[in-house]
Design a protein around this motif. Sequence first.
Motif, PDB file in Angstrom:
ATOM      1  N   ASN A 147      31.007 -21.843  -8.564  1.00 24.01           N
ATOM      2  CA  ASN A 147      32.521 -21.915  -9.129  1.00 24.01           C
ATOM      3  C   ASN A 147      33.088 -20.425  -8.793  1.00 24.01           C
ATOM      4  N   THR A 148      34.109 -20.279  -8.076  1.00 22.17           N
ATOM      5  CA  THR A 148      34.570 -19.053  -7.697  1.00 22.17           C
ATOM      6  C   THR A 148      36.109 -19.056  -7.822  1.00 22.17           C
TER       7      THR A 148
ATOM      8  N   ILE B 121      25.966 -19.920 -12.182  1.00 27.31           N
ATOM      9  CA  ILE B 121      26.645 -20.666 -10.953  1.00 27.31           C
ATOM     10  C   ILE B 121      28.360 -20.267 -11.182  1.00 27.31           C
ATOM     11  N   SER B 122      28.605 -19.510 -12.210  1.00 21.92           N
ATOM     12  CA  SER B 122      30.114 -19.044 -12.491  1.00 21.92           C
ATOM     13  C   SER B 122      30.141 -17.486 -12.441  1.00 21.92           C
ATOM     14  N   ASN B 123      29.109 -16.838 -12.006  1.00 26.59           N
ATOM     15  CA  ASN B 123      28.827 -15.476 -12.152  1.00 26.59           C
ATOM     16  C   ASN B 123      30.161 -14.725 -11.407  1.00 26.59           C
ATOM     17  N   ALA B 124      30.675 -15.399 -10.436  1.00 25.89           N
ATOM     18  CA  ALA B 124      31.780 -14.726  -9.536  1.00 25.89           C
ATOM     19  C   ALA B 124      33.074 -14.784 -10.589  1.00 25.89           C
ATOM     20  N   VAL B 125      33.219 -15.518 -11.507  1.00 26.23           N
ATOM     21  CA  VAL B 125      34.235 -15.323 -12.642  1.00 26.23           C
ATOM     22  C   VAL B 125      34.110 -14.056 -13.318  1.00 26.23           C
ATOM     23  N   THR B 126      33.051 -13.931 -14.083  1.00 27.72           N
ATOM     24  CA  THR B 126      32.835 -12.793 -14.903  1.00 27.72           C
ATOM     25  C   THR B 126      33.011 -11.393 -13.783  1.00 27.72           C
TER      26      THR B 126
END
Length: 289
Positions: free
Chosen positions: A77-78, A205-210
């Motif tokens: 998720n980006t 899988i959502s590290n691009a968010v934080t």
Amino acid sequence: MTTPTTKTLDVPGASIVYDVHGPLPTADGRPPVLLIGQPMGAGGFGTLARLLDDRTVLTYDPRGLDRSTRTDGSITNTPQQQADDLHRLIAEVGGPVDLMGSSGGAVTGLELVATHPEDVRTFVAHEPPLLGVLPDAAQAFAAEKRVQDAYHQRGWGAGMATFIALTSWQGEFTDDFAREPVDPAVFGLPTQDDGGRVDPLLSGISNAVTAYEPDVAALTAASTRVVVVAGIESKGLLTWRAPSALADALGVELTVFPSHHTGFMGDEFGHPGEPEAFAARLREVLDAS
């Protein structure tokens, strides 16, 4: 408010499911209000959508989450991908919109406004979890990694317990955060490992968010009015400190809303906030546009 109409928009690599609460085009000429989260989908905004019954409201499920499917072969998720999906959705409904993004949805909104400011009249960024803007960013990223390590090593209950410890931490993170395992039983969470490792909140899988770095120059130059928001009950927590640092970077005052990180919710996920007061405050902010 009438029963929402559910629609599907095909975009490259995904089918996006969204709900329209009210008429399109809008009856009064005001933009529809688009409510977005991440990794939460439309299901968390049911109460708030009903309370904003004087506006047409749009909600959606981000690609790969809840009802929205993806065919791009990825599980990551980006903000960039989700902002592009929203740009296409807003074009489909005949934007611009007023946008309220909460948590990861606020991060997606920052990317959308930076790249397509014409899509959004007013953007309310509710508690974006931007670790990189914190003065203790290195320690915050290390704390996030310990949440993910707990999840991958011991399962969902351990990961969620460590996540709760992270989101409950007052002030700057220290190097010893969660060095000792957090007991999921303390929070009434399962201690058994169910074997799952793809939770979008815990798996990485959502590290691009934080890790997202907001484009301050683009945001301050945008035609969009950007309002950065934190709930009063979040004071001192990551969910207050990150938006406060973002507001400072943008040269705007932090706007205080009622309640906590899910303050707009009723009984959707068992942690209700103050949805009536939240809706009234949101309406006040949007009407000031």
